[in-house]
Scaffold this motif. Sequence first.
Motif, mmCIF file in Angstrom:
data_model
loop_
_atom_site.group_PDB
_atom_site.id
_atom_site.type_symbol
_atom_site.label_atom_id
_atom_site.label_comp_id
_atom_site.label_asym_id
_atom_site.label_seq_id
_atom_site.Cartn_x
_atom_site.Cartn_y
_atom_site.Cartn_z
ATOM 1 N N GLU A 265 42.290 33.060 45.855
ATOM 2 C CA GLU A 265 41.237 33.098 46.871
ATOM 3 C C GLU A 265 40.249 34.222 46.582
ATOM 4 N N ALA A 266 40.762 35.379 46.148
ATOM 5 C CA ALA A 266 39.886 36.501 45.808
ATOM 6 C C ALA A 266 38.964 36.127 44.646
ATOM 7 N N VAL A 267 39.476 35.392 43.667
ATOM 8 C CA VAL A 267 38.649 34.942 42.546
ATOM 9 C C VAL A 267 37.545 34.025 43.063
ATOM 10 N N ARG A 268 37.879 33.143 43.992
ATOM 11 C CA ARG A 268 36.853 32.245 44.544
ATOM 12 C C ARG A 268 35.804 33.013 45.335
ATOM 13 N N VAL A 269 36.216 34.061 46.055
ATOM 14 C CA VAL A 269 35.250 34.902 46.770
ATOM 15 C C VAL A 269 34.309 35.549 45.759
ATOM 16 N N LEU A 270 34.860 36.073 44.660
ATOM 17 C CA LEU A 270 34.019 36.668 43.619
ATOM 18 C C LEU A 270 33.070 35.636 43.023
ATOM 19 N N GLN A 271 33.530 34.396 42.909
ATOM 20 C CA GLN A 271 32.662 33.345 42.381
ATOM 21 C C GLN A 271 31.497 33.087 43.331
ATOM 22 N N HIS A 272 31.768 33.080 44.636
ATOM 23 C CA HIS A 272 30.687 32.941 45.624
ATOM 24 C C HIS A 272 29.704 34.106 45.509
ATOM 25 N N SER B 293 43.406 43.822 39.905
ATOM 26 C CA SER B 293 43.388 42.448 40.406
ATOM 27 C C SER B 293 42.000 42.116 40.939
ATOM 28 N N ALA B 294 41.743 40.842 41.105
ATOM 29 C CA ALA B 294 40.476 40.406 41.697
ATOM 30 C C ALA B 294 40.327 40.983 43.099
ATOM 31 N N ARG B 295 41.422 41.068 43.836
ATOM 32 C CA ARG B 295 41.379 41.628 45.198
ATOM 33 C C ARG B 295 40.966 43.092 45.176
ATOM 34 N N GLU B 296 41.488 43.856 44.204
ATOM 35 C CA GLU B 296 41.131 45.277 44.125
ATOM 36 C C GLU B 296 39.647 45.448 43.822
ATOM 37 N N LEU B 297 39.139 44.676 42.875
ATOM 38 C CA LEU B 297 37.720 44.753 42.553
ATOM 39 C C LEU B 297 36.876 44.303 43.738
ATOM 40 N N LEU B 298 37.302 43.252 44.392
ATOM 41 C CA LEU B 298 36.587 42.754 45.568
ATOM 42 C C LEU B 298 36.519 43.820 46.661
ATOM 43 N N ALA B 299 37.595 44.554 46.865
ATOM 44 C CA ALA B 299 37.608 45.625 47.871
ATOM 45 C C ALA B 299 36.591 46.710 47.531
ATOM 46 N N GLU B 300 36.484 47.063 46.247
ATOM 47 C CA GLU B 300 35.492 48.061 45.830
ATOM 48 C C GLU B 300 34.080 47.556 46.072
ATOM 49 N N LEU B 301 33.816 46.305 45.721
ATOM 50 C CA LEU B 301 32.480 45.737 45.931
ATOM 51 C C LEU B 301 32.165 45.612 47.414
ATOM 52 N N ALA B 302 33.166 45.280 48.218
ATOM 53 C CA ALA B 302 32.963 45.131 49.660
ATOM 54 C C ALA B 302 32.614 46.463 50.323
#
Length: 157
Positions: free
Chosen positions: A11-18, A66-75
């Motif tokens: 799901e985190a990968v899909r969020v990054l894709q969006h 992980s994708a989740r960790e990167l997503l948290a930084e971007l968020a």
Amino acid sequence: MPPIEDLREDEAVRVLQHLMTAFDQDEEPATTQQEIEAKTEQDRVFVRELADALDVRITVGAPAPSARELLAELAALPDVAPEVESAVDRVRQRSTLPIGPDTIAAVIAVGAAVAIMRPRIELRRKRKDDELRFVADVRGVPNVGRIVQMLIDLLSK
């Protein structure tokens, strides 16, 4: 916003894709395998140059983030947070972008981060004492070092 930590990795990968789709400034999206490979190489070059400019090195022996960790930084970037929230909502509603079987999560993660950071970061070559070096003017990305560290570690895996 629902916690990012509750997202599964896919799901985190899909969020990054969006997010990559939302922030990519290219006029035309890459559609052929050749275009995707060229875009991916441009993203890798950008991350490597930025890492050099910030003196960020690969963390030897550390697991790739992980994708989740990167997503948290971007968020954590204030002007990106609303887009992250929207993308998380879309993924949780199962209205997601397709991820093909040959799509590598790291490519999506790097692509999303670069699409978000590239308009905010200026890399320029500057001659000083006959040496060529990069000068990074980081605007609006206060935790750029952490994000670049994660990206360079992803690229090393």
